[in-house]
Motif scaffolding. Structure first.
Motif, short mmCIF file in Angstrom:
data_model
loop_
_atom_site.label_atom_id
_atom_site.label_comp_id
_atom_site.label_asym_id
_atom_site.label_seq_id
_atom_site.Cartn_x
_atom_site.Cartn_y
_atom_site.Cartn_z
N SER A 3 0.83 -1.05 -0.16
CA SER A 3 0.05 0.05 0.02
C SER A 3 0.80 1.21 0.09
O SER A 3 0.55 2.43 -0.61
CB SER A 3 -0.81 -0.14 1.11
N ARG A 4 1.94 1.29 0.73
CA ARG A 4 3.06 2.42 0.63
C ARG A 4 3.46 2.54 -0.73
O ARG A 4 3.57 3.67 -1.26
CB ARG A 4 4.05 2.16 1.73
N ARG A 7 0.80 4.08 -2.99
CA ARG A 7 0.56 5.55 -2.55
C ARG A 7 1.56 6.41 -3.03
O ARG A 7 1.47 7.48 -3.69
CB ARG A 7 0.50 5.64 -1.05
N LYS A 10 1.11 6.88 -6.98
CA LYS A 10 -0.19 7.82 -7.22
C LYS A 10 0.37 9.30 -6.84
O LYS A 10 0.36 10.17 -7.65
CB LYS A 10 -1.37 7.44 -6.34
N SER A 11 0.69 9.36 -5.75
CA SER A 11 1.21 10.75 -5.38
C SER A 11 2.18 11.70 -6.18
O SER A 11 2.00 12.63 -6.59
CB SER A 11 1.52 10.58 -3.78
N LEU A 175 -5.41 10.24 -3.89
CA LEU A 175 -4.86 9.26 -2.78
C LEU A 175 -6.21 8.81 -1.85
O LEU A 175 -5.90 8.03 -1.04
CB LEU A 175 -3.89 10.08 -2.01
#
Length: 247
Positions: A3-4, A7, A10-11, A175
């Motif tokens: 998940s990190r 993220r 995406k970010s 996010l």
């Protein structure tokens, strides 16, 4: 861990595109790589922040503005030591100083003053970037191939600065989890709610996830509700005022 990484992709992807599109056709992009001399025992969490503070100080000395458009990602070298890749978007033909060398500015009397290196912890490399978004995403993919657990404890693995309000809103929306995205425009101010879900900081509206974990941990989930999906066919980014006005 996964998940990190998601993220991060995406970010940094949305942020770097927004930063690039915010500049003029004459903007210049520069890549800086910051490397430590020794191993991770030399690393401190504030080192990258101090470099960026020095970069803003340099930009202010050259332009009168502390707002600098930049994005960065951390990577583990083959020898296991963290280092940083930074892209800076600059106007007016500016060239950032190499991080391991002193840089000069003029005081109010016009006299030259020398400032210490922005990165005194080792070596740096500076190159022109012609495809800055692709450059950053290449290193994001490398993060996914390596274990995030190898980074020093407490290390941030990406960041950005200089985003416009529109850019920050778009990154915030990307996010959010899908059940929030389906019920929110990029201008909404949803944030994690105590006890689960997301709450709109302005209206108090609470959105709950359609799924809940089964048993201990967060490895398996079961659907517990089927929330509404109010998103417009044209998408959330069309809800921005400047886009509405143009339609």
């Amino acid at each position: 861990m996964q998940s990190r990484i998601t993220r991060l992709r995406k970010s940094l992807g949305v942020a770097s595109k927004a930063l690039h599109n915010a500049g003029s056709l004459k903007q210049q992009m520069w890549m800086q790589t910051l490397t430590y001399r020794g191993d991770n025992r030399a690393w401190k969490p504030e080192h990258i922040s101090r470099y960026l503070d020095a970069l803003r100080k340099w930009h202010y000395a050259k332009t009168g503005s502390k707002t600098v458009r930049y994005a960065w990602v951390a990577e583990l070298q083959d020898r296991g030591v963290i280092h940083y890749h930074i892209v800076v978007w600059l106007e007016g033909g500016l060239t950032p100083p190499k991080g391991d060398r002193p840089w000069s500015r003029k005081d109010r009397a016009g006299l030259k003053l020398w400032e210490p290196p922005m990165w005194p912890h080792g070596m740096t490399r500076r190159d022109k970037a012609y495809c800055p978004v692709a450059y950053l995403m290449k290193y994001v993919s490398k993060v996914g191939q390596k274990t995030i657990g190898g980074f020093p404890h407490g290390a941030r693995i990406h960041g950005c600065g200089g985003l416009s309000e529109t850019g920050r809103a778009c990154r915030r929306w990307v996010l959010w989890p899908s059940y929030v995205q389906a019920n929110a425009s990029v201008q909404d101010r949803f944030r994690p709610a105590p006890g689960g879900g997301y709450v709109n900081a302005e209206t108090g509206e609470l959105l709950l996830s359609d799924f809940a974990p089964t048993g201990g941990g967060f490895h398996s989930f079961i659907r517990v509700r089927r929330g509404p999906r109010r998103i417009e066919p044209c998408g959330p980014f069309s809800w921005l005022p400047e886009i509405k006005d143009a339609q």
